[in-house]
Write an enzyme that holds these catalytic residues in place. Structure first.
Site, PDB file in Angstrom:
ATOM      1  N   GLY A  12      10.525  -6.542   7.964  1.00  0.00           N
ATOM      2  CA  GLY A  12      10.025  -7.515   7.006  1.00  0.00           C
ATOM      3  C   GLY A  12      10.733  -7.429   5.672  1.00  0.00           C
ATOM      4  O   GLY A  12      11.598  -6.576   5.451  1.00  0.00           O
ATOM      5  N   ASP A  13      10.393  -8.352   4.776  1.00  0.00           N
ATOM      6  CA  ASP A  13      10.947  -8.389   3.408  1.00  0.00           C
ATOM      7  C   ASP A  13      12.454  -8.630   3.399  1.00  0.00           C
ATOM      8  O   ASP A  13      13.151  -8.218   2.474  1.00  0.00           O
ATOM      9  CB  ASP A  13      10.633  -7.082   2.658  1.00  0.00           C
ATOM     10  CG  ASP A  13       9.160  -6.711   2.731  1.00  0.00           C
ATOM     11  OD1 ASP A  13       8.332  -7.569   2.409  1.00  0.00           O
ATOM     12  OD2 ASP A  13       8.845  -5.575   3.135  1.00  0.00           O
ATOM     13  N   LYS A  16      13.362 -14.081   3.901  1.00  0.00           N
ATOM     14  CA  LYS A  16      13.209 -15.314   4.684  1.00  0.00           C
ATOM     15  C   LYS A  16      12.896 -16.517   3.800  1.00  0.00           C
ATOM     16  O   LYS A  16      13.376 -17.623   4.040  1.00  0.00           O
ATOM     17  CB  LYS A  16      12.110 -15.118   5.735  1.00  0.00           C
ATOM     18  CG  LYS A  16      12.476 -14.097   6.815  1.00  0.00           C
ATOM     19  CD  LYS A  16      11.349 -13.877   7.803  1.00  0.00           C
ATOM     20  CE  LYS A  16      10.201 -13.086   7.228  1.00  0.00           C
ATOM     21  NZ  LYS A  16      10.556 -11.680   6.884  1.00  0.00           N
ATOM     22  N   ASN A  38      -0.573 -11.665   4.414  1.00  0.00           N
ATOM     23  CA  ASN A  38       0.185 -10.423   4.242  1.00  0.00           C
ATOM     24  C   ASN A  38       1.668 -10.710   4.058  1.00  0.00           C
ATOM     25  O   ASN A  38       2.443  -9.830   3.714  1.00  0.00           O
ATOM     26  CB  ASN A  38      -0.024  -9.469   5.416  1.00  0.00           C
ATOM     27  CG  ASN A  38       0.218 -10.115   6.771  1.00  0.00           C
ATOM     28  OD1 ASN A  38       0.280 -11.334   6.895  1.00  0.00           O
ATOM     29  ND2 ASN A  38       0.347  -9.299   7.796  1.00  0.00           N
ATOM     30  N   ALA A  39       2.081 -11.940   4.311  1.00  0.00           N
ATOM     31  CA  ALA A  39       3.471 -12.338   4.082  1.00  0.00           C
ATOM     32  C   ALA A  39       3.683 -12.612   2.598  1.00  0.00           C
ATOM     33  O   ALA A  39       2.782 -13.075   1.911  1.00  0.00           O
ATOM     34  CB  ALA A  39       3.809 -13.587   4.895  1.00  0.00           C
ATOM     35  N   THR A  42       9.495 -14.881  -1.164  1.00  0.00           N
ATOM     36  CA  THR A  42       9.909 -15.066  -2.555  1.00  0.00           C
ATOM     37  C   THR A  42      11.069 -16.055  -2.653  1.00  0.00           C
ATOM     38  O   THR A  42      12.069 -15.934  -1.954  1.00  0.00           O
ATOM     39  CB  THR A  42      10.333 -13.721  -3.168  1.00  0.00           C
ATOM     40  OG1 THR A  42       9.251 -12.796  -3.046  1.00  0.00           O
ATOM     41  CG2 THR A  42      10.688 -13.885  -4.631  1.00  0.00           C
ATOM     42  N   THR A 129      -2.209  -4.064   4.689  1.00  0.00           N
ATOM     43  CA  THR A 129      -2.283  -4.728   3.385  1.00  0.00           C
ATOM     44  C   THR A 129      -3.733  -5.005   2.980  1.00  0.00           C
ATOM     45  O   THR A 129      -3.985  -5.480   1.878  1.00  0.00           O
ATOM     46  CB  THR A 129      -1.522  -6.064   3.408  1.00  0.00           C
ATOM     47  OG1 THR A 129      -2.071  -6.898   4.442  1.00  0.00           O
ATOM     48  CG2 THR A 129      -0.038  -5.847   3.649  1.00  0.00           C
ATOM     49  N   ARG A 143     -11.927 -13.704  21.455  1.00  0.00           N
ATOM     50  CA  ARG A 143     -12.507 -15.033  21.674  1.00  0.00           C
ATOM     51  C   ARG A 143     -13.811 -15.260  20.917  1.00  0.00           C
ATOM     52  O   ARG A 143     -14.703 -15.966  21.384  1.00  0.00           O
ATOM     53  CB  ARG A 143     -12.712 -15.293  23.180  1.00  0.00           C
ATOM     54  CG  ARG A 143     -11.398 -15.324  23.951  1.00  0.00           C
ATOM     55  CD  ARG A 143     -11.600 -15.268  25.439  1.00  0.00           C
ATOM     56  NE  ARG A 143     -12.156 -13.978  25.847  1.00  0.00           N
ATOM     57  CZ  ARG A 143     -12.385 -13.626  27.123  1.00  0.00           C
ATOM     58  NH1 ARG A 143     -12.104 -14.460  28.100  1.00  0.00           N
ATOM     59  NH2 ARG A 143     -12.874 -12.445  27.405  1.00  0.00           N
ATOM     60  N   GLN A 223       6.831 -11.523   8.289  1.00  0.00           N
ATOM     61  CA  GLN A 223       7.058 -10.122   8.653  1.00  0.00           C
ATOM     62  C   GLN A 223       8.451  -9.970   9.310  1.00  0.00           C
ATOM     63  O   GLN A 223       9.338 -10.746   9.038  1.00  0.00           O
ATOM     64  CB  GLN A 223       5.937  -9.589   9.542  1.00  0.00           C
ATOM     65  CG  GLN A 223       4.617  -9.365   8.825  1.00  0.00           C
ATOM     66  CD  GLN A 223       3.779 -10.630   8.728  1.00  0.00           C
ATOM     67  OE1 GLN A 223       3.592 -11.340   9.708  1.00  0.00           O
ATOM     68  NE2 GLN A 223       3.238 -10.910   7.558  1.00  0.00           N
ATOM     69  N   ARG A 304       8.740  -0.039  -1.714  1.00  0.00           N
ATOM     70  CA  ARG A 304       9.250  -0.024  -0.347  1.00  0.00           C
ATOM     71  C   ARG A 304      10.083   1.222  -0.098  1.00  0.00           C
ATOM     72  O   ARG A 304      10.795   1.692  -0.986  1.00  0.00           O
ATOM     73  CB  ARG A 304      10.096  -1.276  -0.088  1.00  0.00           C
ATOM     74  CG  ARG A 304       9.301  -2.574  -0.158  1.00  0.00           C
ATOM     75  CD  ARG A 304      10.180  -3.797   0.065  1.00  0.00           C
ATOM     76  NE  ARG A 304       9.393  -5.020  -0.121  1.00  0.00           N
ATOM     77  CZ  ARG A 304       9.819  -6.100  -0.762  1.00  0.00           C
ATOM     78  NH1 ARG A 304      11.040  -6.113  -1.296  1.00  0.00           N
ATOM     79  NH2 ARG A 304       9.047  -7.149  -0.878  1.00  0.00           N
TER      80      ARG A 304
END
Length: 423
Positions: A12-13, A16, A38-39, A42, A129, A143, A223, A304
């Site tokens: 991730g990061d 994108k 959680n995404a 930027t 997160t 379900r 992600q 990170r």
């Protein structure tokens, strides 16, 4: 017409959001297919930094339809806050943002469950997160979840209370404090009323109709591939399918309708939260990388973990996604290094060398085997074309292409949308 897919190849990061923003003018539709708040995508342009959590990254481009697909888990409170923040930019969300009725809703008790589960793990916590993502996907698979279309039903409150009572039983087992619930619900139901005024659609029909009409569609992942629920570093993963196959299930598009698969990776590696990270640096180089790259989570603000690029992991992600083009991000972060290391293999405890990610990666110690190359040690901010790259950066790109066997078509040399070099 076929749908192109854009996704991250690491943890991730990868950047994108910026790439979607750059590519968006080539597309008439941008659709998110998995993940939730959680995404943190930027985008930076005109001197302003924007962070999107649930809204597709094509929202800043006029005349582009933005779709939140059924594979996404949506927090109405976060969505309302995002839209409120976009109002000053005159974003036409009433006409170009559409939300799948089959997308699953994050309710307040999902966040309490997330915190309770994480607390119970002690020092074995995953690094959630705490946005309620995992518990919401659990309910979806079990379900019992609520979906966007449910908010329009006359028995929505009955369905909501049934799910809340189920959650309260679990929270009681964990002896977790639920006193914040009343305040959380006040904000939640206010957001639900706003939610009802948005464009709620059967998005699978929308996307397939656009493709049938010959319109260009870009599926945007969240992600990274190494956080995929099946193929990532389980259990230190997210709760959804982050790879290209997730675009099919998360938007209702057949595999035969997938076109290009764009894989995004950093010129180095980062990871947020717990889990294996073979090339992680604990020295001054790692700290310099974090500082130069401003490597702090867009959603959480957490620092990170940083390390050199990992080719076995990249080859794995390319394989499971069927990547046809590579985009290398944040090459400028490596400007400060006179030498750069590239992990080509892992060395196991018995001395053997491997270049594959095995099932046992979480449980065994692996030592990265590095190839050292000369860094470019040059400011790239004013570079406008690939021809202007320093020879060391060209060599770096050429070496990666030769090992990964996929062309690198884009190199990012800064956060702004103008600092993007297309080859």
């Amino acid at each position: 017409m076929k749908m192109d897919v854009l996704l991250g190849l690491q943890w991730g990061d990868e950047g994108k959001g910026k790439v979607v923003d750059v590519l968006a003018p080539q597309y008439q539709v941008v659709a998110r297919f998995q993940g939730g708040p959680n995404a943190g995508h930027t985008l930076e342009f005109d001197g302003i930094k924007h962070v999107l959590h649930q809204i597709p990254s094509g929202i800043f481009r006029e005349n582009i339809v933005n779709i939140i697909g059924n594979g996404v888990v949506l927090d109405p409170v976060v969505l309302k806050k995002e839209i409120d923040g976009l109002q000053k930019f005159n974003i036409a969300f009433r006409s170009n943002l559409f939300i799948s009725k089959k997308a699953t809703i994050i309710i307040p008790t999902h966040k309490l469950l997330d915190a309770a589960y994480e607390k119970s793990k002690g020092d074995k916590k995953i690094g959630s997160t705490l946005k309620g993502i995992g518990p919401t996907y659990q309910d979806k698979i079990g379900r019992v979840a609520l979906r966007v279309g449910d908010i329009l039903a006359p028995d929505f409150m009955e369905k909501y209370q049934t799910l809340v009572e189920k959650h309260k039983g679990i929270l009681s087992f964990y002896d977790f404090d639920i006193s914040p619930l009343a305040e959380l619900e006040t904000v939640f139901f206010d957001a639900i009323e706003f939610f009802k005024t948005l464009n709620l659609v059967d998005s699978e029909y929308e996307v397939n109709t656009y493709l049938k009409e010959g319109k260009s569609v870009l599926a945007e992942g969240a992600q990274g591939s190494l956080l995929d629920i099946d193929f990532g570093s389980y259990p230190f993963v997210t709760s959804s399918t982050t790879m290209a196959a997730g675009a099919c299930t998360g938007l209702g598009v057949a595999p035969s309708k997938i076109g290009e698969v764009f894989g995004i990776f950093k010129a180095y590696c980062t990871r947020v939260g717990s889990g294996p990270f073979p090339t992680e640096l604990f020295d001054a180089d790692g700290e310099a990388m974090r500082k130069e790259g401003n490597e702090f989570g867009s959603t959480t603000g957490r620092p990170r973990r940083c390390g050199w690029i990992d080719l076995p992991a990249l080859k794995y992600s390319i394989m499971i996604n069927g990547v046809s083009q590579l985009f290398m991000m944040k090459a400028d972060v490596l400007n400060i290094f006179k030498e750069i290391k590239i992990c080509t293999h892992y060395k196991l405890a018995d001395g053997s060398l491997v270049d594959k990610l095995s099932y046992e990666l979480n449980d065994v110690d692996v030592n990265p085997v590095y190839k050292t190359v000369k860094g470019w040690n040059t400011d790239l901010r004013h570079v406008k074309s690939y021809e202007d790259f320093p020879i060391e950066l060209k060599d770096y790109v050429a070496y990666l292409e030769s090992v990964l066997e996929v062309p690198i078509k884009l190199v990012s040399v800064g956060p702004d949308r103008t600092q993007t070099i297309l080859r």
